[in-house]
Design an enzyme around this catalytic site. Sequence first.
Site, PDB file in Angstrom:
ATOM      1  N   ALA A   1      -4.275   2.445   8.312  1.00  0.00           N
ATOM      2  CA  ALA A   1      -3.711   1.099   8.466  1.00  0.00           C
ATOM      3  C   ALA A   1      -4.374   0.383   9.637  1.00  0.00           C
ATOM      4  O   ALA A   1      -5.331  -0.378   9.438  1.00  0.00           O
ATOM      5  CB  ALA A   1      -2.201   1.195   8.645  1.00  0.00           C
ATOM      6  N   ARG A   2      -3.908   0.621  10.843  1.00  0.00           N
ATOM      7  CA  ARG A   2      -4.480   0.005  12.042  1.00  0.00           C
ATOM      8  C   ARG A   2      -4.515   1.043  13.152  1.00  0.00           C
ATOM      9  O   ARG A   2      -3.520   1.754  13.374  1.00  0.00           O
ATOM     10  CB  ARG A   2      -3.636  -1.202  12.499  1.00  0.00           C
ATOM     11  CG  ARG A   2      -3.816  -2.445  11.641  1.00  0.00           C
ATOM     12  CD  ARG A   2      -5.201  -3.074  11.840  1.00  0.00           C
ATOM     13  NE  ARG A   2      -5.440  -4.246  11.005  1.00  0.00           N
ATOM     14  CZ  ARG A   2      -5.955  -4.243   9.781  1.00  0.00           C
ATOM     15  NH1 ARG A   2      -6.287  -3.103   9.207  1.00  0.00           N
ATOM     16  NH2 ARG A   2      -6.163  -5.372   9.128  1.00  0.00           N
TER      17      ARG A   2
ATOM     18  N   HIS B   1     -13.338   1.861   8.744  1.00  0.00           N
ATOM     19  CA  HIS B   1     -12.448   0.843   8.183  1.00  0.00           C
ATOM     20  C   HIS B   1     -12.965   0.400   6.807  1.00  0.00           C
ATOM     21  O   HIS B   1     -13.322  -0.769   6.588  1.00  0.00           O
ATOM     22  CB  HIS B   1     -12.316  -0.360   9.127  1.00  0.00           C
ATOM     23  CG  HIS B   1     -11.042  -1.112   8.909  1.00  0.00           C
ATOM     24  ND1 HIS B   1     -10.176  -1.427   9.924  1.00  0.00           N
ATOM     25  CD2 HIS B   1     -10.469  -1.595   7.788  1.00  0.00           C
ATOM     26  CE1 HIS B   1      -9.136  -2.069   9.433  1.00  0.00           C
ATOM     27  NE2 HIS B   1      -9.300  -2.178   8.132  1.00  0.00           N
TER      28      HIS B   1
ATOM     29  N   ILE C   1       0.835  -1.210   0.000  1.00  0.00           N
ATOM     30  CA  ILE C   1       0.000   0.000   0.000  1.00  0.00           C
ATOM     31  C   ILE C   1       0.870   1.261   0.000  1.00  0.00           C
ATOM     32  O   ILE C   1       0.658   2.173  -0.814  1.00  0.00           O
ATOM     33  CB  ILE C   1      -0.987  -0.019   1.192  1.00  0.00           C
ATOM     34  CG1 ILE C   1      -1.992  -1.157   0.995  1.00  0.00           C
ATOM     35  CG2 ILE C   1      -1.707   1.320   1.326  1.00  0.00           C
ATOM     36  CD1 ILE C   1      -2.861  -1.473   2.197  1.00  0.00           C
TER      37      ILE C   1
ATOM     38  N   GLU D   1     -11.241  -1.559  17.647  1.00  0.00           N
ATOM     39  CA  GLU D   1     -12.483  -1.503  16.869  1.00  0.00           C
ATOM     40  C   GLU D   1     -13.070  -2.888  16.544  1.00  0.00           C
ATOM     41  O   GLU D   1     -14.242  -2.998  16.179  1.00  0.00           O
ATOM     42  CB  GLU D   1     -12.242  -0.747  15.555  1.00  0.00           C
ATOM     43  CG  GLU D   1     -11.299  -1.489  14.626  1.00  0.00           C
ATOM     44  CD  GLU D   1     -11.019  -0.764  13.320  1.00  0.00           C
ATOM     45  OE1 GLU D   1     -11.270   0.441  13.195  1.00  0.00           O
ATOM     46  OE2 GLU D   1     -10.536  -1.442  12.402  1.00  0.00           O
TER      47      GLU D   1
ATOM     48  N   ASP E   1      -9.014   5.816   9.354  1.00  0.00           N
ATOM     49  CA  ASP E   1      -9.970   4.820   8.857  1.00  0.00           C
ATOM     50  C   ASP E   1      -9.988   3.612   9.796  1.00  0.00           C
ATOM     51  O   ASP E   1     -10.648   2.616   9.520  1.00  0.00           O
ATOM     52  CB  ASP E   1      -9.590   4.386   7.428  1.00  0.00           C
ATOM     53  CG  ASP E   1     -10.634   3.466   6.814  1.00  0.00           C
ATOM     54  OD1 ASP E   1     -11.830   3.807   6.895  1.00  0.00           O
ATOM     55  OD2 ASP E   1     -10.260   2.405   6.272  1.00  0.00           O
TER      56      ASP E   1
HETATM   57  P1  NAD Z   1       2.730  -4.866   3.609  1.00  0.00           P
HETATM   58  O1  NAD Z   1       3.082  -6.017   4.471  1.00  0.00           O
HETATM   59  O2  NAD Z   1       2.758  -5.006   2.135  1.00  0.00           O
HETATM   60  O3  NAD Z   1       3.652  -3.613   3.999  1.00  0.00           O
HETATM   61  C1  NAD Z   1       3.938  -3.253   5.306  1.00  0.00           C
HETATM   62  C2  NAD Z   1       5.297  -2.592   5.313  1.00  0.00           C
HETATM   63  O4  NAD Z   1       5.540  -2.089   6.639  1.00  0.00           O
HETATM   64  C3  NAD Z   1       6.445  -3.550   4.966  1.00  0.00           C
HETATM   65  O5  NAD Z   1       7.219  -3.014   3.920  1.00  0.00           O
HETATM   66  C4  NAD Z   1       7.226  -3.635   6.272  1.00  0.00           C
HETATM   67  O6  NAD Z   1       8.628  -3.792   6.071  1.00  0.00           O
HETATM   68  C5  NAD Z   1       6.909  -2.289   6.897  1.00  0.00           C
HETATM   69  N1  NAD Z   1       7.177  -2.232   8.333  1.00  0.00           N
HETATM   70  C6  NAD Z   1       7.052  -3.204   9.264  1.00  0.00           C
HETATM   71  N2  NAD Z   1       7.421  -2.735  10.476  1.00  0.00           N
HETATM   72  C7  NAD Z   1       7.775  -1.444  10.283  1.00  0.00           C
HETATM   73  C8  NAD Z   1       8.255  -0.427  11.147  1.00  0.00           C
HETATM   74  N3  NAD Z   1       8.419  -0.644  12.452  1.00  0.00           N
HETATM   75  N4  NAD Z   1       8.528   0.777  10.623  1.00  0.00           N
HETATM   76  C9  NAD Z   1       8.356   1.009   9.289  1.00  0.00           C
HETATM   77  N5  NAD Z   1       7.932   0.085   8.414  1.00  0.00           N
HETATM   78  C10 NAD Z   1       7.633  -1.124   8.919  1.00  0.00           C
HETATM   79  O7  NAD Z   1       1.280  -4.398   4.115  1.00  0.00           O
HETATM   80  P2  NAD Z   1       0.188  -3.578   3.296  1.00  0.00           P
HETATM   81  O8  NAD Z   1      -0.687  -4.546   2.568  1.00  0.00           O
HETATM   82  O9  NAD Z   1       0.839  -2.490   2.554  1.00  0.00           O
HETATM   83  O10 NAD Z   1      -0.696  -2.997   4.502  1.00  0.00           O
HETATM   84  C11 NAD Z   1      -0.270  -1.878   5.242  1.00  0.00           C
HETATM   85  C12 NAD Z   1      -1.239  -1.595   6.394  1.00  0.00           C
HETATM   86  O11 NAD Z   1      -2.532  -1.287   5.873  1.00  0.00           O
HETATM   87  C13 NAD Z   1      -1.436  -2.757   7.368  1.00  0.00           C
HETATM   88  O12 NAD Z   1      -1.529  -2.244   8.691  1.00  0.00           O
HETATM   89  C14 NAD Z   1      -2.789  -3.311   6.985  1.00  0.00           C
HETATM   90  O13 NAD Z   1      -3.411  -3.980   8.053  1.00  0.00           O
HETATM   91  C15 NAD Z   1      -3.511  -2.014   6.625  1.00  0.00           C
HETATM   92  N6  NAD Z   1      -4.690  -2.184   5.767  1.00  0.00           N
HETATM   93  C16 NAD Z   1      -5.766  -1.372   5.997  1.00  0.00           C
HETATM   94  C17 NAD Z   1      -6.889  -1.498   5.197  1.00  0.00           C
HETATM   95  C18 NAD Z   1      -8.108  -0.631   5.374  1.00  0.00           C
HETATM   96  O14 NAD Z   1      -9.158  -0.934   4.820  1.00  0.00           O
HETATM   97  N7  NAD Z   1      -8.030   0.451   6.119  1.00  0.00           N
HETATM   98  C19 NAD Z   1      -6.909  -2.443   4.161  1.00  0.00           C
HETATM   99  C20 NAD Z   1      -5.761  -3.224   3.941  1.00  0.00           C
HETATM  100  C21 NAD Z   1      -4.646  -3.085   4.746  1.00  0.00           C
END
Ligand code: NAD
Length: 333
Positions: free
Chosen positions: A231-232, A298, A154, A261, A256
């Site tokens: 994200a979370r 969300h 993302i 939640e 979001d």
């Molecule tokens: P991903 O696993 O592809 O990417 C996450 C990145 O975070 C990785 O590159 C990882 O190296 C990095 N990371 C881990 N620990 C870290 C730290 N301490 N500091 C900096 N970077 C760090 O995940 P994604 O699919 O891109 O998802 C990202 C976030 O979005 C997640 O929290 C996921 O749960 C959330 N999300 C939210 C929704 C929504 O509807 N709001 C939907 C999908 C995902």
Amino acid sequence: MKIAAYEVRPDEKPIIEGLCKDYGIDLVSTPANLDATTMGMAEGCQGVTTLGQSDYSNEVLDTLRGYGVKVLASRCVGYNHMNVDYARRLGFRLCNGSYAPNGVAEYTVMAILVAIRKFKKAIYNTDDNDFTLKGKMGRELRSLTVGVVGTGKIGFTVCKLLSSFGCRILAYDVYQNDAVREYAEYVDLDTIYAESDVITIHTPHLPSTTGMINKEAIKKMKKGVVLIDNARGELCDVDALIEGMETEKIGALFMDAFPGETGIIHVPHNEDIVRTEGMPWFKLKYLRSFVNFVHTPHMAFFTEEAAASMAQCGVDSIREILTDGKSSHEIPE
Ligand code: NAD
């Protein structure tokens, strides 16, 4: 083969039913969450699929194992809710969903624009026939620095989309991705905090990221910083956010997601009293009273394209593991 599908939304139902019909899989499904009161539906099934609100307590997992369930497949990308260690100890194979990152990334660009163009105030005032420009002056992205924390699927897509606005993009990740360098400059976290006008976080919820947006982090940010958490919720310390909003250190906040939640979000609560142990509900209510705070339920992921992919993952991952012994959706150990 028989699958029990929980938390099935109306938009997913025809997709899941259609796939099971095509594959010759028996299906039982319900809109209800998997929990101790509904787990009986999975008796005789080899696979169970849910979204993110179900209860994977030890008791539920023990019972599912007793029923002969072998595969647990979350249709969500996140799997924090799956009680992974205990499930693995019981021998379950675990899968999660996947879908293109574009929906969440586009939503994030929207969130940034909503925040920097004072969109909530504009809508509120206009609905009340206040057609003034007071308090509505915005900023243009081309003159701003955006910090992207977490450049996985993302975060990377956010960098790519933002690049067309002409803003300076800073990025931070514990693992750097060369493809990101085409759009953003990797810097350390303190530089992101010190130099960004807008900060958007895209890390997973891990012990190392829990509460990462806390008082110390906010102290290092620019006055008036725009913060986006799509994200979370657990990545943020809510008390620190409140202090940041009250002192105007935070210029705008878009979330979001909100801590605790699970079990509340995606459920109507407009006619009951919300009782939550984990979720500081009254703090969310307080934050909502700020005209520069936007909370959405969300829903960044929620596009036709992503929802169809998620439903497909739920069925495919169980079928693949039970027939081929492996699936690309399996959560790595
Ligand atoms: P991903 O696993 O592809 O990417 C996450 C990145 O975070 C990785 O590159 C990882 O190296 C990095 N990371 C881990 N620990 C870290 C730290 N301490 N500091 C900096 N970077 C760090 O995940 P994604 O699919 O891109 O998802 C990202 C976030 O979005 C997640 O929290 C996921 O749960 C959330 N999300 C939210 C929704 C929504 O509807 N709001 C939907 C999908 C995902």
